[in-house]
Design a protein around this motif. Structure first.
Motif, PDB file in Angstrom:
ATOM      1  N   ALA A  22       0.145  10.457   5.869  1.00 31.69           N
ATOM      2  CA  ALA A  22       0.538  11.809   5.464  1.00 31.69           C
ATOM      3  C   ALA A  22       1.213  11.784   4.095  1.00 31.69           C
ATOM      4  O   ALA A  22       1.977  10.869   3.779  1.00 31.69           O
ATOM      5  N   GLY A  23       0.889  12.790   3.284  1.00 31.84           N
ATOM      6  CA  GLY A  23       1.465  12.889   1.938  1.00 31.84           C
ATOM      7  C   GLY A  23       0.586  12.298   0.863  1.00 31.84           C
ATOM      8  O   GLY A  23       0.888  12.402  -0.330  1.00 31.84           O
ATOM      9  N   LEU A  24      -0.505  11.637   1.267  1.00 28.70           N
ATOM     10  CA  LEU A  24      -1.455  11.027   0.325  1.00 28.70           C
ATOM     11  C   LEU A  24      -2.869  11.421   0.719  1.00 28.70           C
ATOM     12  O   LEU A  24      -3.137  11.682   1.897  1.00 28.70           O
ATOM     13  N   GLU A  48      -2.830  13.578  12.377  1.00 30.76           N
ATOM     14  CA  GLU A  48      -2.864  13.628  13.839  1.00 30.76           C
ATOM     15  C   GLU A  48      -4.289  13.896  14.342  1.00 30.76           C
ATOM     16  O   GLU A  48      -4.753  13.276  15.307  1.00 30.76           O
ATOM     17  N   ALA A  49      -5.002  14.794  13.641  1.00 28.18           N
ATOM     18  CA  ALA A  49      -6.382  15.106  14.042  1.00 28.18           C
ATOM     19  C   ALA A  49      -7.280  13.887  13.872  1.00 28.18           C
ATOM     20  O   ALA A  49      -8.116  13.574  14.740  1.00 28.18           O
ATOM     21  N   ALA A  94       5.148  11.052  11.313  1.00 30.75           N
ATOM     22  CA  ALA A  94       3.734  11.440  11.334  1.00 30.75           C
ATOM     23  C   ALA A  94       2.873  10.253  11.771  1.00 30.75           C
ATOM     24  O   ALA A  94       3.202   9.091  11.491  1.00 30.75           O
ATOM     25  N   LEU A  95       1.762  10.534  12.459  1.00 25.64           N
ATOM     26  CA  LEU A  95       0.832   9.489  12.868  1.00 25.64           C
ATOM     27  C   LEU A  95       0.067   8.978  11.646  1.00 25.64           C
ATOM     28  O   LEU A  95      -0.402   9.764  10.826  1.00 25.64           O
ATOM     29  N   SER A  96      -0.045   7.649  11.537  1.00 26.39           N
ATOM     30  CA  SER A  96      -0.720   7.028  10.395  1.00 26.39           C
ATOM     31  C   SER A  96      -1.544   5.853  10.891  1.00 26.39           C
ATOM     32  O   SER A  96      -1.353   5.378  12.012  1.00 26.39           O
ATOM     33  N   ALA A  97      -2.449   5.376  10.042  1.00 26.66           N
ATOM     34  CA  ALA A  97      -3.268   4.223  10.438  1.00 26.66           C
ATOM     35  C   ALA A  97      -3.829   3.518   9.217  1.00 26.66           C
ATOM     36  O   ALA A  97      -4.086   4.135   8.177  1.00 26.66           O
TER      37      ALA A  97
END
Length: 351
Positions: A22-24, A48-49, A94-97
């Protein structure tokens, strides 16, 4: 944003990693360089989606694993596209990967720049072969190439213990049993103990993480099995010291004696940028000789670097010797060679 389109683009552009943070914008790593593929920044709802879609692709994996612990590692495959290794995590709520791209086809070792000698280390019927280096240096790929060579040429039972599974090996001349930690078995220690009762000839251990795992791995190598594994160290001497230092002080002499008999080879690798914008492995290779066995047993590990540095054989070459060869071949620049050298001053004089 559509997950499948992102992954298709990553494969078409030859990216090794996809960052969803998130944010990028969605970001790729290509030949070691990070680059953003759009100007559109991701909001927490977007990540998240995308993460929800990833978990659906991974056999409807439970997203609560990530929500409850803040971290999750797993792999999944999209038929006709590729396999992917996912490290999912929470970042500022936030979810990230980070998604590692793994092709269905096993790589050709010659195209990767790996010498044939390394691939034939698997011809040893027993002992311990360690591939070491920093994260993202291609250790798993090198081990997959060695396993593939054994599978194609020898009638063996190969057991791989990985977290998560990366390359898929089809049964060829060998039987290949691939077990994923936390999916097929509880942990490395449990799986490794069980593997010794499953009539293995070759055991691939994804990582030697702790005292107990290393202890069982050394027993496996001593009792007539071929054991391959990785460590996050650079250099053969550092690797040997790391293994011995895991044990209590009163056991270290005995462990040195055991390791001197069990160890067959240590390959340390780094991926270095080439002049044509790609990457190639620079490799330190130590094949254990009677002299090196004596040094390990007699606690003279610090002398090993001198033996490797003074040799230029293909089965015994220092990291700086490998960098020098790449420079002479015109594949890397002088600055690159010095940046990745273990002894830049001495290599500088040779250059």
């Amino acid at each position: 944003m559509d997950l499948i389109k992102i992954l298709e683009q990553a494969i078409n552009e030859g990216a090794s990693d996809v960052f969803i943070v998130a944010g990028l914008p969605v970001t790729f790593r290509k030949n070691g360089v990070i680059c953003q593929i759009t100007d559109t920044k991701l909001f927490p709802s977007d990540t998240e989606a995308l993460l929800t879609e990833i978990y659906e692709q991974a056999g409807q994996r439970d997203l609560n694993i990530l929500n409850n612990s803040g971290d999750d590692d797993f792999s999944f495959a999209i038929p006709g596209l590729s396999r992917f290794r996912v490290s999912a995590y929470m970042q500022r709520g936030a979810l990230s990967a980070v998604i590692r791209v793994i092709t269905f086809d096993l790589p050709d070792f010659s195209e990767l720049g790996l010498p044939e000698h390394i691939i034939h280390l698997g011809d040893n019927g027993k002992g311990m072969i360690l591939v070491t280096g920093p994260a993202g240096s291609g250790k798993s790929t090198t081990l997959a190439c060695i396993i593939n060579q054994i599978n194609k040429t020898q009638h063996k039972h190969i057991i791989t213990l990985e977290d998560p599974l990366e390359y898929l090996h089809r049964h060829n001349k060998s039987i290949v049993s691939q077990r994923e930690i936390n999916v097929d078995t509880e942990n490395y220690v449990t799986a490794l103990r069980a593997a010794l009762r499953q009539s293995p000839d070759v055991i691939l251990l994804g990582e030697m993480r702790d005292y107990e795992t290393i202890n069982i791995a050394m027993t496996a190598a001593e009792t007539g099995h071929l054991l391959l594994s990785t460590l996050h160290t650079i250099g053969a001497a550092n690797t040997i010291d790391r293994i011995i230092d895991v044990f209590p002080a009163n056991q270290q002499q005995q462990i040195g004696a055991q390791l001197s008999l069990a160890l067959t080879a240590v390959v340390s690798q780094q991926l270095v940028p080439t002049v044509d914008g790609k990457v190639t492995p620079a490799l330190e290779i130590m094949t254990v000789t009677p002299a090196i066995r004596n040094m390990i047993r007699d606690n003279k590990v610090h002398q090993i670097d001198g033996i490797i540095y003074s040799s230029m054989k293909e089965d015994m070459i220092s990291m700086d010797g490998s960098l020098l060869n790449l420079y002479k071949q015109g594949r890397i620049t002088k600055d690159t060679a010095l940046k990745y050298a273990t002894n830049p001053e001495m290599l500088g004089r040779k250059l």
